[in-house]
Write a protein that holds these residues in place. Structure first.
Motif, PDB file in Angstrom:
ATOM      1  N   GLY A  67       0.796  -1.220   0.000  1.00 17.12           N
ATOM      2  CA  GLY A  67       0.000   0.000   0.000  1.00 17.12           C
ATOM      3  C   GLY A  67       0.825   1.265   0.000  1.00 17.12           C
ATOM      4  N   LEU A  68       0.133   2.373  -0.247  1.00 17.74           N
ATOM      5  CA  LEU A  68       0.700   3.719  -0.193  1.00 17.74           C
ATOM      6  C   LEU A  68      -0.032   4.500   0.890  1.00 17.74           C
ATOM      7  CD1 LEU A  68       0.567   4.510  -4.033  1.00 17.74           C
ATOM      8  CD2 LEU A  68       2.434   3.414  -2.768  1.00 17.74           C
ATOM      9  N   GLY A  69       0.636   5.493   1.467  1.00 18.65           N
ATOM     10  CA  GLY A  69      -0.013   6.276   2.505  1.00 18.65           C
ATOM     11  C   GLY A  69       0.494   7.699   2.555  1.00 18.65           C
ATOM     12  N   VAL A  70      -0.312   8.556   3.166  1.00 17.09           N
ATOM     13  CA  VAL A  70       0.090   9.938   3.403  1.00 17.09           C
ATOM     14  C   VAL A  70      -0.341  10.312   4.814  1.00 17.09           C
ATOM     15  CG1 VAL A  70      -2.043  10.822   2.330  1.00 17.09           C
ATOM     16  CG2 VAL A  70      -0.075  12.343   2.632  1.00 17.09           C
ATOM     17  N   VAL A  71       0.576  10.910   5.580  1.00 16.87           N
ATOM     18  CA  VAL A  71       0.288  11.334   6.955  1.00 16.87           C
ATOM     19  C   VAL A  71      -0.716  12.473   6.919  1.00 16.87           C
ATOM     20  CG1 VAL A  71       1.262  12.291   9.072  1.00 16.87           C
ATOM     21  CG2 VAL A  71       2.579  10.622   7.731  1.00 16.87           C
ATOM     22  N   THR A  72      -1.798  12.345   7.708  1.00 14.12           N
ATOM     23  CA  THR A  72      -2.794  13.424   7.787  1.00 14.12           C
ATOM     24  C   THR A  72      -2.668  14.221   9.083  1.00 14.12           C
ATOM     25  OG1 THR A  72      -4.411  11.835   8.679  1.00 14.12           O
ATOM     26  CG2 THR A  72      -4.418  12.231   6.293  1.00 14.12           C
ATOM     27  N   SER A  73      -2.189  13.584  10.149  1.00 15.05           N
ATOM     28  CA  SER A  73      -1.920  14.308  11.392  1.00 15.05           C
ATOM     29  C   SER A  73      -0.975  13.486  12.257  1.00 15.05           C
ATOM     30  CB  SER A  73      -3.213  14.604  12.162  1.00 15.05           C
ATOM     31  OG  SER A  73      -3.801  13.401  12.633  1.00 15.05           O
TER      32      SER A  73
END
Length: 386
Positions: free
Chosen positions: A378-384
Motif C-alpha cells: 500500500g501507499l499512505g500519506v500522513v494526515t496528522s
C-alpha cells in the motif's frame, strides 16, 4: 509563452475530481480551448488529449496512473492541470501526493448528481487538506432545468460545507462542457464559453499561490552511512526539498533524540556533518533546527494496492502489524482501523492510525509505503501527528 521547464517550475499543480463519465476530460479540454484564446497554452489541445501518458513515481515502480496533462497561463497565473483516467487513478494521485496537487476542480453531472465515487474524491481531498476545490456542475446537453440544477447545487453545497469548503472561496460554476468544447466561434462572451471563462476567473481568484519546493526548508533523509571519522560523519541521501549549505546548522531527527550539528561539506548526494561515530543511522533526516519532529503515533490515509499492482492480495485488519517504509527504512507498526471498518481490502482506501516501534521524522503530507510479509502492499500519506 514560457517554455515547458519554466511552467513546470512555477505552475500550480491542480487536478480534476469527479465520477467516471461526468465530463472531467471534456471540461479540461474545454478549459484548454478557452485558455488558448484568452491566455497561453503550452501544446496543441487536440494532440495533448489524444495521448494517455502513464506516470510512474520512481520509488513506486509498477504503481502508475494514466492521466492527461496541460500547462497553461491566464491572467499571469500558471497552472499544471492533471486529468486522470479512472477513479483509482484519482485516488492514487491524491494519496501518493503525486505532482503535489494543491487545488482541484470537482466536476459533477447535473443529472446524476454526487455519486459515491465523487463523494469519495471529495473526502480524500479533505483528508489531505487540499485548500481549494472549485466546483463545476456539468449540464451535458440537457434541456434547461433550473430545478434539477438547484437540487444538484444544494447537494454539493451541503457536502462541501461538511468538509469545510465555503462557497465564498470555493465557488460553484454551472455550464455545459460539451457545448464549450464543440463551439466553433471565438467569442469569450458567448453562452457556450461564458461558464468556462467564469470558471477560469474563479480559479485565478481563489486558487492558492504555487508552493515552490526549492524555497521550502531542506529535508534530506539518510539512505547510507558512507564514512565515520572522529567528529565527522559522511552520509548519502536525497535532498527531497529545499537546499543545504556548507556551514548551515542542521538537526538529525528520527529514531531517538534530536541531534544538533552542522553541515561541513556537500558533494552531489553526499553530505558530511559534525558527529561522533555511531550517532547517525539510515532512516534519520537532516533538516534545519526545529523544523521537523519525530513521531511514533500518527493518522494517515492509505490505499491498498490491487493484485495487479503489487503481485499479491493482502488485506489489513484491526490491530494488524504491517511495516511502514519511510526514509529508506522499514519500521514495524501497529494498525488501528476506524470503528466502522473491520478490514481494508486491496483497491480500497481508508483513514487509519499507526503506532511505530521507533519514531520517525514526519509531518502532515509526508508520504510512505505499507509493507507486509516482505511485500509492498500500500501507499499512505500522513494526515496528522500525535
Amino acid at each position: 509563452m514560457a517554455d515547458k521547464r519554466k511552467i513546470g517550475h512555477i505552475g500550480l499543480p491542480i487536478c480534476t475530481l469527479g465520477a467516471t463519465g461526468h465530463g472531467k476530460t471534456t471540461l479540461t479540454a474545454a478549459i484548454a480551448k478557452v485558455v488558448a484564446r484568452i491566455g497561453s497554452i503550452r501544446s496543441n489541445v487536440e494532440n495533448q488529449f489524444e495521448q494517455q501518458m502513464p506516470f510512474h513515481h520512481p520509488i513506486r515502480e509498477g504503481v502508475g496512473i494514466t492521466y492527461r496533462a496541460i500547462d497553461y497561463e491566464t491572467s499571469g497565473k500558471f497552472y499544471s492541470q492533471i486529468d486522470c483516467e479512472t477513479h483509482l487513478d484519482i485516488v492514487k494521485l491524491l494519496v501518493a501526493r503525486l505532482f503535489a496537487i494543491q487545488g482541484a476542480i470537482w466536476v459533477v453531472d447535473a443529472v446524476d448528481g454526487v455519486t459515491q465515487e465523487s463523494e469519495e474524491h471529495l473526502r480524500i481531498a479533505n483528508r489531505i487538506n487540499l485548500p481549494t476545490v472549485i466546483s463545476f456542475i456539468n449540464t451535458r446537453n440537457m434541456e434547461k432545468d433550473d430545478e434539477l440544477v438547484d437540487i444538484c447545487r444544494q447537494e454539493m453545497r451541503e457536502l462541501r460545507s461538511e468538509y469545510g469548503w465555503e462557497e465564498q472561496t470555493n465557488p460553484i460554476i454551472v455550464g455545459d462542457a460539451n457545448k464549450a468544447l464543440s463551439y466553433k466561434g471565438d467569442r469569450t462572451g458567448s453562452d457556450h464559453w461564458k461558464p468556462i471563462v467564469d470558471l477560469i476567473f474563479a480559479m485565478n481568484r481563489c486558487m492558492p499561490a504555487p508552493v515552490n519546493p526549492e524555497s521550502l526548508p531542506p529535508i534530506m533523509p539518510i539512505y547510507e552511512i558512507v564514512e565515520e571519522l572522529k567528529e565527522r560523519v559522511t552520509v548519502r541521501g536525497e535532498i527531497v526539498q529545499g537546499h543545504l549549505a556548507v556551514g548551515q546548522a542542521v538537526d538529525i531527527v528520527g529514531k531517538g533524540d534530536r541531534i544538533k550539528t552542522k553541515c561541513l561539506s556537500i558533494k552531489e548526494s553526499e553530505v558530511s556533518v559534525e558527529s561522533e561515530p555511531d550517532w547517525l543511522s539510515v532512516g534519520q533526516v537532516l533538516c534545519p533546527p526545529k523544523t521537523l519532529k519525530a513521531h511514533s503515533e500518527f493518522t494517515a490515509l492509505i490505499y491498498l494496492l490491487t493484485q495487479e499492482e503489487s503481485g499479491t492480495h493482502i488485506p489489513l485488519i484491526e490491530n494488524d502489524k504491517p511495516e511502514v517504509r519511510l526514509w529508506g527504512v522499514d519500521i514495524p507498526a501497529r494498525l488501528q482501523l476506524p470503528p466502522e471498518l473491520s478490514i481494508v481490502t486491496p483497491g480500497a482506501n481508508a483513514h487509519v492510525s499507526f503506532t511505530l516501534e521507533l519514531p520517525l521524522a514526519m509531518e502532515a503530507g509526508t508520504t510512505f509505503e505499507v509493507k507486509k510479509m516482505g511485500s509492498r502492499i500500500g501507499l499512505g500519506v500522513v494526515t496528522s501527528v500525535v
